[in-house]
Design a protein around this motif. Structure first.
Motif, mmCIF file in Angstrom:
data_model
loop_
_atom_site.group_PDB
_atom_site.id
_atom_site.type_symbol
_atom_site.label_atom_id
_atom_site.label_comp_id
_atom_site.label_asym_id
_atom_site.label_seq_id
_atom_site.Cartn_x
_atom_site.Cartn_y
_atom_site.Cartn_z
ATOM 1 N N SER A 31 0.919 -1.203 0.066
ATOM 2 C CA SER A 31 -0.021 0.108 0.173
ATOM 3 C C SER A 31 1.037 1.335 0.096
ATOM 4 C CB SER A 31 -0.944 -0.023 1.201
ATOM 5 O OG SER A 31 -1.628 1.190 1.405
ATOM 6 N N ARG A 32 0.503 2.330 -0.858
ATOM 7 C CA ARG A 32 0.975 3.402 -0.865
ATOM 8 C C ARG A 32 -0.206 4.477 -1.065
ATOM 9 N NH1 ARG A 32 6.566 4.568 -1.577
ATOM 10 N NH2 ARG A 32 5.802 6.349 -1.205
ATOM 11 N N ASN A 33 -1.078 4.435 -0.003
ATOM 12 C CA ASN A 33 -2.546 5.039 -0.352
ATOM 13 C C ASN A 33 -2.374 6.479 0.006
ATOM 14 O OD1 ASN A 33 -5.149 4.612 -1.152
ATOM 15 N ND2 ASN A 33 -5.817 4.966 1.121
ATOM 16 N N ARG A 34 -1.260 6.956 0.637
ATOM 17 C CA ARG A 34 -1.315 8.510 0.776
ATOM 18 C C ARG A 34 -0.305 9.330 -0.085
ATOM 19 N NH1 ARG A 34 -0.882 9.082 7.472
ATOM 20 N NH2 ARG A 34 -2.845 7.936 7.913
ATOM 21 N N ALA A 42 -0.849 2.713 -8.784
ATOM 22 C CA ALA A 42 -1.937 2.238 -9.577
ATOM 23 C C ALA A 42 -3.000 1.863 -8.543
ATOM 24 C CB ALA A 42 -1.723 0.768 -10.355
ATOM 25 N N LYS A 43 -4.245 1.812 -9.004
ATOM 26 C CA LYS A 43 -5.551 1.466 -8.160
ATOM 27 C C LYS A 43 -5.678 0.031 -7.991
ATOM 28 C CE LYS A 43 -9.065 4.208 -8.384
ATOM 29 N NZ LYS A 43 -10.325 4.768 -9.020
ATOM 30 N N VAL A 44 -5.503 -0.564 -6.838
ATOM 31 C CA VAL A 44 -5.571 -1.895 -6.934
ATOM 32 C C VAL A 44 -6.588 -2.186 -5.895
ATOM 33 C CG1 VAL A 44 -2.975 -2.372 -7.511
ATOM 34 C CG2 VAL A 44 -3.770 -1.830 -4.874
ATOM 35 N N PHE A 45 -7.087 -3.603 -5.783
ATOM 36 C CA PHE A 45 -8.162 -4.013 -4.801
ATOM 37 C C PHE A 45 -7.654 -4.622 -3.437
ATOM 38 C CE2 PHE A 45 -11.438 -6.894 -3.588
ATOM 39 C CZ PHE A 45 -12.664 -6.000 -3.125
ATOM 40 N N HIS A 50 -11.845 -5.066 1.398
ATOM 41 C CA HIS A 50 -12.658 -5.137 0.323
ATOM 42 C C HIS A 50 -13.107 -3.559 -0.276
ATOM 43 C CE1 HIS A 50 -13.703 -9.382 1.067
ATOM 44 N NE2 HIS A 50 -13.683 -9.104 2.319
ATOM 45 N N GLU A 51 -11.837 -3.048 -0.460
ATOM 46 C CA GLU A 51 -11.961 -1.589 -1.283
ATOM 47 C C GLU A 51 -10.719 -1.393 -1.979
ATOM 48 O OE1 GLU A 51 -12.012 0.975 1.993
ATOM 49 O OE2 GLU A 51 -9.884 0.720 2.684
ATOM 50 N N TYR A 52 -10.793 -0.493 -3.086
ATOM 51 C CA TYR A 52 -9.856 -0.255 -3.800
ATOM 52 C C TYR A 52 -8.853 0.885 -3.065
ATOM 53 C CZ TYR A 52 -11.660 -2.548 -7.918
ATOM 54 O OH TYR A 52 -12.221 -3.652 -8.694
ATOM 55 N N VAL A 53 -7.685 0.769 -3.112
ATOM 56 C CA VAL A 53 -6.490 1.589 -2.748
ATOM 57 C C VAL A 53 -5.494 1.773 -3.865
ATOM 58 C CG1 VAL A 53 -7.070 0.893 -0.246
ATOM 59 C CG2 VAL A 53 -5.322 -0.228 -1.555
ATOM 60 N N ALA A 261 6.087 -1.819 4.408
ATOM 61 C CA ALA A 261 5.517 -0.755 3.712
ATOM 62 C C ALA A 261 5.956 0.425 4.559
ATOM 63 C CB ALA A 261 3.928 -0.986 3.688
ATOM 64 N N ARG A 262 6.193 0.489 5.914
ATOM 65 C CA ARG A 262 6.139 1.780 6.502
ATOM 66 C C ARG A 262 7.447 2.411 6.726
ATOM 67 N NH1 ARG A 262 4.336 -0.547 12.384
ATOM 68 N NH2 ARG A 262 5.163 -2.240 11.449
ATOM 69 N N ASP A 263 8.558 1.631 6.114
ATOM 70 C CA ASP A 263 9.838 2.245 5.967
ATOM 71 C C ASP A 263 10.132 2.623 4.695
ATOM 72 O OD1 ASP A 263 10.695 1.639 8.696
ATOM 73 O OD2 ASP A 263 11.940 0.223 8.324
ATOM 74 N N CYS A 264 9.414 2.607 3.746
ATOM 75 C CA CYS A 264 9.582 2.965 2.426
ATOM 76 C C CYS A 264 8.891 4.187 1.988
ATOM 77 C CB CYS A 264 9.370 1.881 1.467
ATOM 78 S SG CYS A 264 9.890 2.439 -0.139
#
Length: 364
Positions: A31-34, A42-45, A50-53, A261-264
């Motif tokens: 995830s890189r939602n922000r 890209a937008k991925v599921f 159960h949502e797109y992020v 994900a948090r360190d990158c």
């Protein structure tokens, strides 16, 4: 190269020749939602919520001998649909370089990338004869491609869908139709049904074995495993597919403890790929350390000669299987009701030590 070196120099000496090593393919959300300017974002599921992020699908190829899981290769997948990409690849990267090829690979179909990673691992000489994956990657074309193109056998969970069909008794049928017309096994059998069918794609066809297993979470439902290795028994197919759980543990450790994900916070695709490789290397180091701590044969030649190989099944789970087989035997030959047998087993387990009773109830 790193995983192959670890497997051949550290893990293989602790593994018997009859042990069935496997490749495991699966993906997880990176995830890189922000973020807004990350390359190929890209937008991925998100299957968990159960949502797109916004982020990537972290396609991972792993290896396991049943006791130790090691990551072999990976690719941060974007999407081939430009409308779902929030940012494009950097124009400063030469497409002929390794970075350019990685960016091009990230925009291909997931199944095509999985095929490439698997082919590279097989050509590198990493010892494995079977490939495990879930319903997301399972299709007759994928089974044929792995069997004929890479010369590996696949064991997967197939979809219960009318669109997913196998040739059985001369007709193309879904697994639901096959299940309805066949006689099931009685009692507490480890599997409900086993049939031989064919996976067909165009003019190509290969024999497969379909094993219908009771869903432990919902006893009224069933799951379907498919294997292209016809020499395996139904119990071996179920046991081998159980090794796929290692990659789920791997994803959780990387995200919860290794800060995947948090360190990158980099926006470069190269930097993110390198970060994932570093995290995977950390996990490989921990996996080797854990193996050397639990496998006494790694302590020296004396223990190597005196101790047996680590088993695929814990002792209590093997005992649980023996009890289940005994219960089936009683039900078939003594005409006792299943409820009566269950009560008898409960009374028997209450007489056992507490540490045994807890484990037996969990695997029952």
């Amino acid at each position: 190269m790193l995983s192959g070196k670890i497997i051949q120099d550290t893990i293989t000496p602790l593994t018997g020749e009859d042990r069935k090593n496997v490749f495991i393919i699966d993906d997880s959300l990176f995830s890189r939602n922000r973020s807004k300017k990350v390359e190929l974002l890209a937008k991925v599921f998100d299957h968990a919520h159960h949502e797109y992020v916004y982020g990537f699908r972290m396609l991972t190829l792993g290896w396991s001998d049943g006791n130790t899981f090691l990551p072999v290769s990976h690719c941060l997948l974007s999407t081939e649909n430009a409308k779902n990409r929030k940012a494009e690849a950097s124009a400063a990267i030469d497409p002929r370089t390794n970075g350019g090829r990685q960016r091009k690979l990230a925009q291909q179909k997931c199944t095509d990338v999985a095929w490439k990673l698997l082919k590279e691992a097989a050509e590198a000489g990493i010892p494995a004869k079977h490939v495990l994956f879930d319903t997301w990657f399972c299709s007759p074309s994928a089974l044929i491609k792995i069997k004929q193109g890479i010369h590996l056998d696949a064991i997967a969970m197939t979809k219960k869908s009318s669109k997913m069909r196998y040739r059985y008794q001369g007709k193309m049928q879904s697994v639901m139709d096959i299940y309805k017309q066949c006689r099931k096994r009685r009692g507490r059998a480890k599997y409900l049904l086993s049939v031989e069918a064919e996976a067909v794609k165009g003019d190509d066809a290969i024999p497969v074995r379909l094993v219908f297993v009771r869903n432990r979470n919902k006893r009224s439902q069933y799951l379907v495993l498919v294997s292209t290795d016809m020499s395996l028994s139904e119990e071996e197919i179920i046991q081998l597919y159980g090794k796929r759980w290692g990659i789920e543990v791997f994803f959780r450790v990387c995200k919860s403890y290794l800060r995947l994900a948090r360190d990158c916070r980099a926006i470069s695709y190269d930097a993110m790929t390198a970060h994932v490789a570093v995290v995977f290397t950390r996990y490989a180091m921990l996996a080797v350390e854990q193996r050397e701590n639990i496998d006494e044969r790694s302590f020296g030649d004396l223990f190597y000669l005196a101790n047996e190989e680590l088993s695929d099944l814990p002792y209590y789970e093997a005992l649980c299987r023996v009890m289940s087989e005994f219960a089936d035997f009683i039900q078939q030959h003594c005409l006792l009701d299943e409820t009566v047998i269950s009560n008898m087993l409960d009374i028997f387990m209450e007489q056992l030590p507490n540490i045994w009773t807890k484990d037996l109830r969990e695997c029952a």
